[in-house]
Structure formats: C-alpha cells, structure tokens
Design a protein around this motif. Structure first.
Motif, PDB file in Angstrom:
ATOM      1  N   TYR A 108       7.239   7.693   6.499  1.00 54.42           N
ATOM      2  CA  TYR A 108       7.864   6.477   6.270  1.00 54.42           C
ATOM      3  C   TYR A 108       7.405   5.944   7.431  1.00 54.42           C
ATOM      4  O   TYR A 108       7.009   4.797   7.430  1.00 54.42           O
ATOM      5  CB  TYR A 108       8.936   6.352   5.875  1.00 54.42           C
ATOM      6  CG  TYR A 108       9.510   4.957   5.290  1.00 54.42           C
ATOM      7  CD1 TYR A 108       9.242   4.298   4.458  1.00 54.42           C
ATOM      8  CD2 TYR A 108      10.880   4.269   6.601  1.00 54.42           C
ATOM      9  CE1 TYR A 108      10.191   2.562   4.611  1.00 54.42           C
ATOM     10  CE2 TYR A 108      10.434   3.299   6.710  1.00 54.42           C
ATOM     11  CZ  TYR A 108      10.757   2.704   5.709  1.00 54.42           C
ATOM     12  OH  TYR A 108      11.250   1.003   5.525  1.00 54.42           O
ATOM     13  N   ASP A 124       0.677  -1.120  -0.054  1.00 55.34           N
ATOM     14  CA  ASP A 124       0.302   0.025   0.175  1.00 55.34           C
ATOM     15  C   ASP A 124       1.276   1.157   0.000  1.00 55.34           C
ATOM     16  O   ASP A 124       0.606   2.274   0.176  1.00 55.34           O
ATOM     17  CB  ASP A 124      -0.628   0.161   1.169  1.00 55.34           C
ATOM     18  CG  ASP A 124      -1.780  -1.031   1.534  1.00 55.34           C
ATOM     19  OD1 ASP A 124      -2.610  -1.352  -0.090  1.00 55.34           O
ATOM     20  OD2 ASP A 124      -2.444  -1.893   2.034  1.00 55.34           O
ATOM     21  N   PRO A 166      -2.228   2.774   8.973  1.00 58.42           N
ATOM     22  CA  PRO A 166      -2.301   2.616   6.793  1.00 58.42           C
ATOM     23  C   PRO A 166      -2.548   4.896   6.775  1.00 58.42           C
ATOM     24  O   PRO A 166      -3.001   4.999   7.417  1.00 58.42           O
ATOM     25  CB  PRO A 166      -3.795   1.647   6.439  1.00 58.42           C
ATOM     26  CG  PRO A 166      -4.206   1.766   8.581  1.00 58.42           C
ATOM     27  CD  PRO A 166      -2.471   1.752   9.151  1.00 58.42           C
ATOM     28  N   LEU A 167      -1.758   4.518   5.997  1.00 58.81           N
ATOM     29  CA  LEU A 167      -2.497   6.344   4.882  1.00 58.81           C
ATOM     30  C   LEU A 167      -2.409   6.382   3.590  1.00 58.81           C
ATOM     31  O   LEU A 167      -3.234   5.323   3.532  1.00 58.81           O
ATOM     32  CB  LEU A 167      -0.781   6.696   4.470  1.00 58.81           C
ATOM     33  CG  LEU A 167       0.541   7.382   6.381  1.00 58.81           C
ATOM     34  CD1 LEU A 167       1.759   7.731   4.916  1.00 58.81           C
ATOM     35  CD2 LEU A 167      -0.406   8.022   7.740  1.00 58.81           C
ATOM     36  N   THR A 189      -1.118  10.351   0.171  1.00 57.86           N
ATOM     37  CA  THR A 189      -1.831  10.926   0.963  1.00 57.86           C
ATOM     38  C   THR A 189      -0.627  11.622   1.938  1.00 57.86           C
ATOM     39  O   THR A 189      -1.013  12.327   2.835  1.00 57.86           O
ATOM     40  CB  THR A 189      -1.747   9.386   2.370  1.00 57.86           C
ATOM     41  OG1 THR A 189      -3.059   9.184   1.240  1.00 57.86           O
ATOM     42  CG2 THR A 189      -3.366  10.381   3.066  1.00 57.86           C
ATOM     43  N   ARG A 248      -0.035   4.506  -2.483  1.00 59.56           N
ATOM     44  CA  ARG A 248      -0.747   5.024  -1.544  1.00 59.56           C
ATOM     45  C   ARG A 248      -0.904   6.035  -0.467  1.00 59.56           C
ATOM     46  O   ARG A 248      -1.167   6.921  -0.539  1.00 59.56           O
ATOM     47  CB  ARG A 248      -2.096   4.542  -1.043  1.00 59.56           C
ATOM     48  CG  ARG A 248      -3.714   5.160  -0.724  1.00 59.56           C
ATOM     49  CD  ARG A 248      -4.605   4.392  -0.598  1.00 59.56           C
ATOM     50  NE  ARG A 248      -5.764   5.315   1.076  1.00 59.56           N
ATOM     51  CZ  ARG A 248      -6.422   5.885   0.573  1.00 59.56           C
ATOM     52  NH1 ARG A 248      -6.964   5.753  -0.833  1.00 59.56           N
ATOM     53  NH2 ARG A 248      -7.417   6.614   1.663  1.00 59.56           N
ATOM     54  N   ALA A 249       0.535   5.499   0.299  1.00 59.78           N
ATOM     55  CA  ALA A 249       1.250   6.370   1.347  1.00 59.78           C
ATOM     56  C   ALA A 249       1.606   7.660   0.862  1.00 59.78           C
ATOM     57  O   ALA A 249       1.597   8.194   2.001  1.00 59.78           O
ATOM     58  CB  ALA A 249       1.422   5.483   2.312  1.00 59.78           C
ATOM     59  N   GLN A 276      -8.447   9.060   4.440  1.00 56.65           N
ATOM     60  CA  GLN A 276      -8.764   7.817   5.426  1.00 56.65           C
ATOM     61  C   GLN A 276     -11.012   7.194   5.657  1.00 56.65           C
ATOM     62  O   GLN A 276     -10.915   6.023   5.547  1.00 56.65           O
ATOM     63  CB  GLN A 276      -7.953   6.603   6.350  1.00 56.65           C
ATOM     64  CG  GLN A 276      -6.548   6.839   6.546  1.00 56.65           C
ATOM     65  CD  GLN A 276      -7.133   6.602   6.308  1.00 56.65           C
ATOM     66  OE1 GLN A 276      -5.492   6.182   4.784  1.00 56.65           O
ATOM     67  NE2 GLN A 276      -5.581   5.357   6.624  1.00 56.65           N
ATOM     68  N   ALA A 296       3.631   5.198   7.795  1.00 56.41           N
ATOM     69  CA  ALA A 296       3.177   4.544   7.521  1.00 56.41           C
ATOM     70  C   ALA A 296       3.397   2.814   7.952  1.00 56.41           C
ATOM     71  O   ALA A 296       2.545   1.941   7.254  1.00 56.41           O
ATOM     72  CB  ALA A 296       3.429   4.503   5.821  1.00 56.41           C
TER      73      ALA A 296
END
Length: 273
Positions: A265, A148, A272-273, A155, A151-152, A205, A268
């Motif tokens: 980092y 993921d 979840p971001l 975001t 997406r992180a 989110q 994440a």
C-alpha cells in the motif's frame, strides 16, 4: 544439534513443498477472485485467508485460550474488513480502533483464563501478532479502492508469491549458506526470492527509461525483502514446532502475504505497481 532434535525435525520436502502449494492457491485466490467478482471477490478472498490464518496460527502455535483466541482473531478480521470497505472513501484510521479495542479484549481474555494461567505472556503475544497480521491483510482491500488499485494489488500479490515460491524451492535444493541452525533456509534462497519479486515488477511495468526501471526494481526489491524475511521468520515457527498437518504450511504462506500488504500500500502511493 542434539540427536533428539534431529529426530523431530521435519524433512526439507515437508517443510517447503506444502507451503509452496498453499502459496500458489493463496496467490491465485487473491489474483483471480477480483478478476471474476470485482471488489466482492477481493473481500471474499482476503477474508478467507484471514480466517484461515487465524485457525492455522492458533493451532500451530498452541496458544492457550484456544476458543477465545479463535474468536478474537475472527472478530478482528471481520471488523477490519468492514471498516475498509464500508466508508465511501478508503480510510486506514479504522484499523486503530480494531487494534486498540482488540488489545483490551486480548488482555481480558488471558486474565479470565483459569489458574494457573501458564504461558500467559506467550499466548498474549501470539494473539497480538495474529490480530496485527489479519489487520495487515485488510490493507489489500484499501489498496484495491485507490486509483489503479486493483492492478497494484495483483502486482504486489504476484511479486510476493514469486518471492515465496523462489525461496522455498531454492531452499529445498540448496539451503546455503544456512541462516540459522535447525532452520532450513539459506542466504541464496533469500537473495533469489528478492530477485524474483523484482522480476515480477519489471515484467508487469515494462519500464522504458532508466528512471522507470530503477523505480520498478526498487519497488520489487522492497516487496521482495519484506516477503522473504517474513518467510524465513515463519520457518522459525515451523522449526520450533515441527509437526505435520495443514496449519504450519498455511502460516508459512499467508503470514508473509499479510506482512507485505501494508508495504505494498505504501509503495503503491509512491510509484505505480
């Protein structure tokens, strides 16, 4: 503040609006390039911002050893990026090699300058910060390779961009209470910048339960605080060297993005971001 200082200060519009424009372009590049071109697009976007930051930082701060500093910064950026994307599994220990070897090169570079080597310590410190910043941006490449991760990255970049824009636009209108004399940044802008980052995390989110809402809010607050504080720090650079041109707005926009990348980092990996 002295009369001479007032004459050299940048107007508020010149301090904030160009930087806000560079923020929009930088965030769009980091968010859209991977959407269109995948990992190659992310690499190209990160490298472009790294090289732009190298040129802007050396130009804006007046580091002595201009050409060598440009070369060191560019070499650090390229090396860090390659070490983030070439291994089969994403690893961060390669950045230690870049930082360690880079520091040795920085010291030798300043030692080899012709006498009398004015501002040696200040120039060395400036190049050290620059290399740390370009290596920090490489964290976006590593983050993009984990589960993921794409997406992180998006975001985190959107949250940081929202914080930067909110801070600049609020401080353009109402930089109160002033954080420091001669620096057009206020506490209200700082707080609203953090809230803007929180808002982006919550919208991205769309948490349902209280625990998820707190998790998203905390992650957004962490990203927002780091971004907003570094944005204020970049404004100190502008206040010290008030000059019109392309370099200072780039520093104001890209340096906070670099600072928030390692934090994104780390966050994440926890939520979840």
């Amino acid at each position: 503040m002295s009369h001479a200082a007032l004459e050299t200060d940048l107007p508020a519009r010149a301090h904030h609006l160009p930087a806000a424009g560079v923020v929009v372009v930088s965030v769009a590049l980091l968010a859209l390039a991977p959407e269109q071109f995948g990992d190659a697009g992310r690499l190209a976007a990160v490298l472009a911002l790294q090289l732009l930051l190298v040129a802007a930082w050396v130009t804006a701060t007046g580091i002595r050893g201009f050409v060598g500093s440009l070369g060191i910064g560019a070499a650090a950026a390229i090396s860090a990026d390659l070490l983030m994307v070439l291994p089969e599994e994403p690893r961060l220990d390669g950045l230690l090699v870049v930082l360690g070897a880079g520091f040795l090169v920085m010291v030798v570079h300043q030692m080899l300058r012709p006498a009398p080597r004015r501002y040696l310590v200040a120039s060395l410190a400036g190049v050290v910060l620059l290399v740390c910043a370009v290596c920090a941006l490489s964290f976006l490449l590593t983050l993009g390779r984990v589960d993921d991760g794409p997406r992180a990255v998006t975001t985190a970049v959107l949250a940081a961009g929202a914080a930067l824009l909110a801070g600049h636009l609020v401080d353009l209108v109402l930089p109160r209470p002033t954080l420091a004399d001669g620096v057009p940044r206020g506490l209200l802008g700082l707080l609203l910048a953090v809230l803007a980052a929180v808002g982006v995390l919550v919208l991205r989110q769309q948490p349902d339960g209280l625990e998820e809402q707190l998790s998203a809010g905390t992650a957004g607050a962490v990203l927002g605080v780091v971004t907003a504080l570094m944005a204020v720090g970049a404004s100190y650079v502008v206040a010290e060297r008030p000059q019109r041109g392309w370099a200072l707005p780039v520093v104001q926009a890209v340096l906070p993005l670099a600072a928030v990348a390692p934090i994104a980092y780390s966050v994440a990996l926890q939520v979840p971001l």
